[in-house]
Design a protein around this motif. Structure first.
Motif, PDB file in Angstrom:
ATOM      1  N   ALA A 218      -1.049  55.046  -0.793  1.00 44.74           N
ATOM      2  CA  ALA A 218      -1.002  53.809  -0.001  1.00 44.74           C
ATOM      3  C   ALA A 218       0.429  53.470   0.373  1.00 44.74           C
ATOM      4  CB  ALA A 218      -1.648  52.669  -0.785  1.00 44.74           C
ATOM      5  N   LYS A 219       1.370  53.723  -0.549  1.00 46.53           N
ATOM      6  CA  LYS A 219       2.759  53.420  -0.266  1.00 46.53           C
ATOM      7  C   LYS A 219       3.359  54.443   0.675  1.00 46.53           C
ATOM      8  CE  LYS A 219       5.703  54.257  -3.464  1.00 46.53           C
ATOM      9  NZ  LYS A 219       6.479  54.192  -4.735  1.00 46.53           N
ATOM     10  N   GLU A 220       2.962  55.713   0.516  1.00 45.86           N
ATOM     11  CA  GLU A 220       3.538  56.760   1.338  1.00 45.86           C
ATOM     12  C   GLU A 220       3.066  56.669   2.790  1.00 45.86           C
ATOM     13  OE1 GLU A 220       5.854  58.255  -1.585  1.00 45.86           O
ATOM     14  OE2 GLU A 220       5.814  58.793   0.523  1.00 45.86           O
ATOM     15  N   MET A 221       1.936  56.013   3.008  1.00 50.09           N
ATOM     16  CA  MET A 221       1.445  55.888   4.374  1.00 50.09           C
ATOM     17  C   MET A 221       2.406  55.087   5.239  1.00 50.09           C
ATOM     18  SD  MET A 221      -1.452  57.464   4.922  1.00 50.09           S
ATOM     19  CE  MET A 221      -2.182  56.604   6.293  1.00 50.09           C
ATOM     20  N   ALA A 222       3.192  54.217   4.574  1.00 47.77           N
ATOM     21  CA  ALA A 222       4.162  53.391   5.309  1.00 47.77           C
ATOM     22  C   ALA A 222       5.546  54.035   5.365  1.00 47.77           C
ATOM     23  CB  ALA A 222       4.258  52.008   4.672  1.00 47.77           C
ATOM     24  N   GLY A 223       5.718  55.193   4.734  1.00 42.60           N
ATOM     25  CA  GLY A 223       7.021  55.848   4.680  1.00 42.60           C
ATOM     26  C   GLY A 223       7.312  56.665   5.921  1.00 42.60           C
ATOM     27  N   THR A 224       8.354  57.488   5.806  1.00 40.80           N
ATOM     28  CA  THR A 224       8.769  58.331   6.931  1.00 40.80           C
ATOM     29  C   THR A 224       7.784  59.461   7.109  1.00 40.80           C
ATOM     30  OG1 THR A 224      10.096  59.765   5.507  1.00 40.80           O
ATOM     31  CG2 THR A 224      11.167  57.783   6.426  1.00 40.80           C
ATOM     32  N   PRO A 225       7.753  60.084   8.258  1.00 38.61           N
ATOM     33  CA  PRO A 225       6.846  61.229   8.487  1.00 38.61           C
ATOM     34  C   PRO A 225       7.106  62.346   7.489  1.00 38.61           C
ATOM     35  CG  PRO A 225       7.633  60.381  10.585  1.00 38.61           C
ATOM     36  CD  PRO A 225       8.410  59.647   9.531  1.00 38.61           C
ATOM     37  N   PHE A 226       8.361  62.581   7.147  1.00 35.21           N
ATOM     38  CA  PHE A 226       8.646  63.654   6.210  1.00 35.21           C
ATOM     39  C   PHE A 226       8.003  63.373   4.857  1.00 35.21           C
ATOM     40  CE2 PHE A 226      10.850  67.105   4.350  1.00 35.21           C
ATOM     41  CZ  PHE A 226      11.230  66.682   3.090  1.00 35.21           C
ATOM     42  N   GLU A 227       8.149  62.120   4.388  1.00 30.82           N
ATOM     43  CA  GLU A 227       7.548  61.754   3.099  1.00 30.82           C
ATOM     44  C   GLU A 227       6.022  61.844   3.163  1.00 30.82           C
ATOM     45  OE1 GLU A 227      10.914  58.556   1.594  1.00 30.82           O
ATOM     46  OE2 GLU A 227       9.114  57.873   2.653  1.00 30.82           O
ATOM     47  N   LEU A 228       5.433  61.500   4.312  1.00 32.45           N
ATOM     48  CA  LEU A 228       3.976  61.552   4.468  1.00 32.45           C
ATOM     49  C   LEU A 228       3.472  62.997   4.403  1.00 32.45           C
ATOM     50  CD1 LEU A 228       1.351  60.036   5.000  1.00 32.45           C
ATOM     51  CD2 LEU A 228       1.813  60.208   7.455  1.00 32.45           C
ATOM     52  N   VAL A 229       4.253  63.890   5.063  1.00 27.40           N
ATOM     53  CA  VAL A 229       3.844  65.302   5.046  1.00 27.40           C
ATOM     54  C   VAL A 229       3.956  65.860   3.638  1.00 27.40           C
ATOM     55  CG1 VAL A 229       4.455  67.594   5.884  1.00 27.40           C
ATOM     56  CG2 VAL A 229       4.380  65.666   7.478  1.00 27.40           C
ATOM     57  N   ARG A 230       5.081  65.513   2.958  1.00 26.57           N
ATOM     58  CA  ARG A 230       5.246  66.001   1.587  1.00 26.57           C
ATOM     59  C   ARG A 230       4.103  65.510   0.692  1.00 26.57           C
ATOM     60  NH1 ARG A 230       7.332  63.635  -2.651  1.00 26.57           N
ATOM     61  NH2 ARG A 230       8.108  61.914  -1.398  1.00 26.57           N
ATOM     62  N   GLN A 231       3.724  64.224   0.864  1.00 24.46           N
ATOM     63  CA  GLN A 231       2.621  63.665   0.068  1.00 24.46           C
ATOM     64  C   GLN A 231       1.296  64.356   0.427  1.00 24.46           C
ATOM     65  OE1 GLN A 231       3.061  61.583  -2.298  1.00 24.46           O
ATOM     66  NE2 GLN A 231       1.031  60.702  -2.754  1.00 24.46           N
ATOM     67  N   TYR A 232       1.136  64.663   1.712  1.00 26.74           N
ATOM     68  CA  TYR A 232      -0.088  65.314   2.180  1.00 26.74           C
ATOM     69  C   TYR A 232      -0.250  66.685   1.520  1.00 26.74           C
ATOM     70  CZ  TYR A 232      -3.096  67.937   5.381  1.00 26.74           C
ATOM     71  OH  TYR A 232      -4.084  68.716   5.907  1.00 26.74           O
TER      72      TYR A 232
END
Length: 603
Positions: free
Chosen positions: A83-97
């Motif tokens: 939920a928190k990473e969804m609001a982060g940068t695209p790079f962080e979102l991809v890493r979380q994905y």
């Protein structure tokens, strides 16, 4: 019972008593079969219900294990941080994905007990196009997918359960072209917001593989069907070739209870239904077994009972057959012999009487001797009556037959020809034929064909003698020409038709002679004229019946000879014609066809 069988034959009574013995046996056999079948269905139904409960418990345990895995997955920090990473940068979102994808694969591989299951995380987003780096759930079998809730109708249903697990049959979850998949779905709540925020949905797909493997291990009777369904009877898993999501057609009244076993009819086939309902996920387990399979053992037992019964009945029939052969059959033959006896006719026996020395043989011999003595008395009286009638016929024949010399008539005929008197010669010729047929070489009966020749000669003589111009019409059934008739039967009737009917009518006079077969045994001969004088047919019938002995000698003569030859059933009858004139109607038997005279005497 004895009063009702008084008028029946011994054979019928024997068969009735036999039925009274055999019927209870068959009724008992049928009752035993029904009771055996019902008891078998009751016992098998109870066993199937227990099996349904145990199988349902096993399936619920599998689903519960999968549910516990989803709870563990929800508690994973990596999932909660999404939920928190969804609001982060695209790079962080991809890493979380990527990290979440590995976590999904880890759960699928490490779960050896439920091998084959695939875990996925579905994250709701308003615009999935922002996440083009992530494939959709129609492209991969498992992983992390960003989905639009508006395009997924099942999404709202799962969220409405507020974290409770749910079973859904989803289409095309996985690689392109994949079929339906039984999926366990649970909402992922955000612990950081005290479960007030939804992160997404965890989906466990291919659950039908695990459940079907459990169901395959169940031993059921042949042709049985087992279904694991949701509350609406949609198939979640089964051992049949029916598709997931297809509804099982079971009457609703049988599925309202928590459990039951009963007999139902589906598609004109009878099944034993074992049904159990489980409430944790509101699922049902249904077992359908054909009753014919269940009762096959009872059917074999029933067949054995039927065989024993049939053998017992065969022994009874054999005994009855021997009884009928030694007692009833000789009595029946004696009864037929008594019914066939006609006074005056010799009895024809297949075997000489008295061959058997038992009581029935003695009775048959006594009856045969009695009929022989009776026939001797009848024969003696018959001979006396024959002689009397022959004398009477001879006297009547002498009265009606003129005795002329044939040679003299022949000489006159040729003399007339020599003098050129052809009409006179033809009249002499017809007279000669008339006399020859009348005498008929001493025969009292001649063929109808000969009688017609005699009548034609007479009519020609009358027409030439009086120069009359009345018309004569013949309607002859040629099949009747060989039948026998007393000679000089038509001539007196034609004479009356001429003298009292058409003599003075010239060309308007008309005489019609018809000869036809009435039926298979009788022939009808009619002589009809269209005379202008009124005729009292009742008076003519009275004369024919000898009620007026001083008149109508010709009519009485014909009537009496017909009845002497053929009996009172046949004879002469007059009736008036509607337009004038009278019809004389004669009925005689067709002797050529029947081979008998039909009366008391035939000379």
């Amino acid at each position: 019972m004895p009063n009702r069988t008084i008028g029946l034959s011994l054979r019928t009574k024997t068969l009735i008593y036999l039925m009274a013995i055999v019927t209870p046996i068959f009724v008992f056999s049928w009752y035993a079969s029904v009771v055996s079948g019902n008891e078998t269905k009751k016992q098998v139904g109870s066993a199937l219900l227990q099996l349904a409960k145990q199988t349902h418990t096993t399936l619920d345990r599998d689903i519960l294990g999968i549910s516990e895995n989803t709870i563990k997955m929800i508690q994973e920090p990596l999932v909660q941080s999404m939920a928190k990473e969804m609001a982060g940068t695209p790079f962080e979102l991809v890493r979380q994905y990527v990290a979440l994808g590995e976590l999904m694969n880890k759960y699928g591989v490490s779960d050896s007990f439920y091998s084959g299951l695939k875990y996925s995380l579905l994250i709701p987003v308003n615009d999935p196009s922002r996440y083009k780096f992530a494939p959709s759930y129609q492209q991969l079998a498992n992983g992390v997918f960003f989905v639009d809730p508006k395009t997924s109708p099942w999404y709202k249903t799962v969220f409405d359960l507020k974290g409770k697990g749910n079973l859904q049959v989803l289409d095309h979850f996985g690689a392109q072209g994949a079929g339906k998949s039984l999926t366990f779905l649970r909402v992922v709540k955000d612990f950081a917001t005290d479960l007030k925020t939804d992160i997404g949905i965890i989906a466990v797909t291919d659950l039908q593989t695990v459940l079907s493997n459990d169901m395959k291990a169940i031993e059921l009777p042949e042709s049985s069907e087992i279904y694991f369904t949701d509350r609406d009877n949609r198939i979640l898993a089964s051992k049949t070739n029916k598709q997931m999501g297809e509804k099982v057609r079971i009457p609703g009244e049988w599925l309202k209870q928590e459990e039951s076993n009963s007999v139902v009819t589906l598609d004109q086939k009878t099944y034993l239904l074992a049904y159990h309902r489980s409430y944790p996920y509101d699922t049902k387990l249904i077992i359908l077994t054909p009753v014919s399979i269940i009762t096959s053992q009872a059917t074999q037992t029933h067949r054995l009972i039927v065989f024993i019964t049939a053998f017992y009945v065969f022994l009874i029939l054999l005994t009855v057959s021997l009884f009928i052969r030694t007692f009833l059959r000789p009595l029946r033959k004696l009864g037929a012999l008594v019914r066939s006896f006609v006074p005056g006719k010799e009895l024809v026996l297949a075997h000489p009487p008295g061959r058997k020395r038992d009581e029935i043989g003695e009775l048959t011999l006594s009856f045969f001797r009695m009929t022989r003595r009776l026939n001797e008395m009848i024969h003696e009286r018959y001979v006396m009556e024959i002689k009397q009638k022959e004398t009477e016929l001879s006297m009547l024949q002498q009265q009606i037959n003129p005795h002329l010399l044939y040679n003299t008539l022949e000489s006159i005929y040729w003399h007339g020809i020599a003098l050129g008197q052809k009409d006179v010669a033809e009249m002499v010729k017809d007279l000669s034929k008339l006399m020859r047929i009348g005498l008929s070489r001493g025969r009292d009966v001649i063929s109808i064909g000969e009688e017609i020749e005699h009548a034609e000669a007479y009519l020609r003589l009358q027409q030439r003698r009086d120069k009359t111009a009345f018309r004569v019409e013949w309607e002859i059934d040629e099949a009747c020409l060989q039948a026998q008739i007393p000679k000089i039967t038509l001539q007196p009737l034609l004479e009356n038709a001429i003298q009292h009917g058409v003599a003075k009518m010239e060309e308007e006079g008309r005489i019609v002679i018809r000869i036809r077969r009435m039926d298979e045994a009788d022939i009808e001969i009619t002589v009809s004229d269209n005379g202008y004088k009124p005729v009292d047919s009742n008076r003519l019938n009275a004369i024919a019946g000898e009620e007026s002995p001083n008149e109508g000698y010709g009519i009485r003569n014909v009537q009496k000879r017909l009845k002497l030859h053929f009996g009172d059933r046949y004879g002469l009858f007059y009736e008036s014609n509607p337009g004038g004139g009278v019809t004389a109607r004669i009925t005689i038997p067709d002797q050529e066809r029947s081979g008998e005279t039909g009366g008391e005497h035939h000379a």
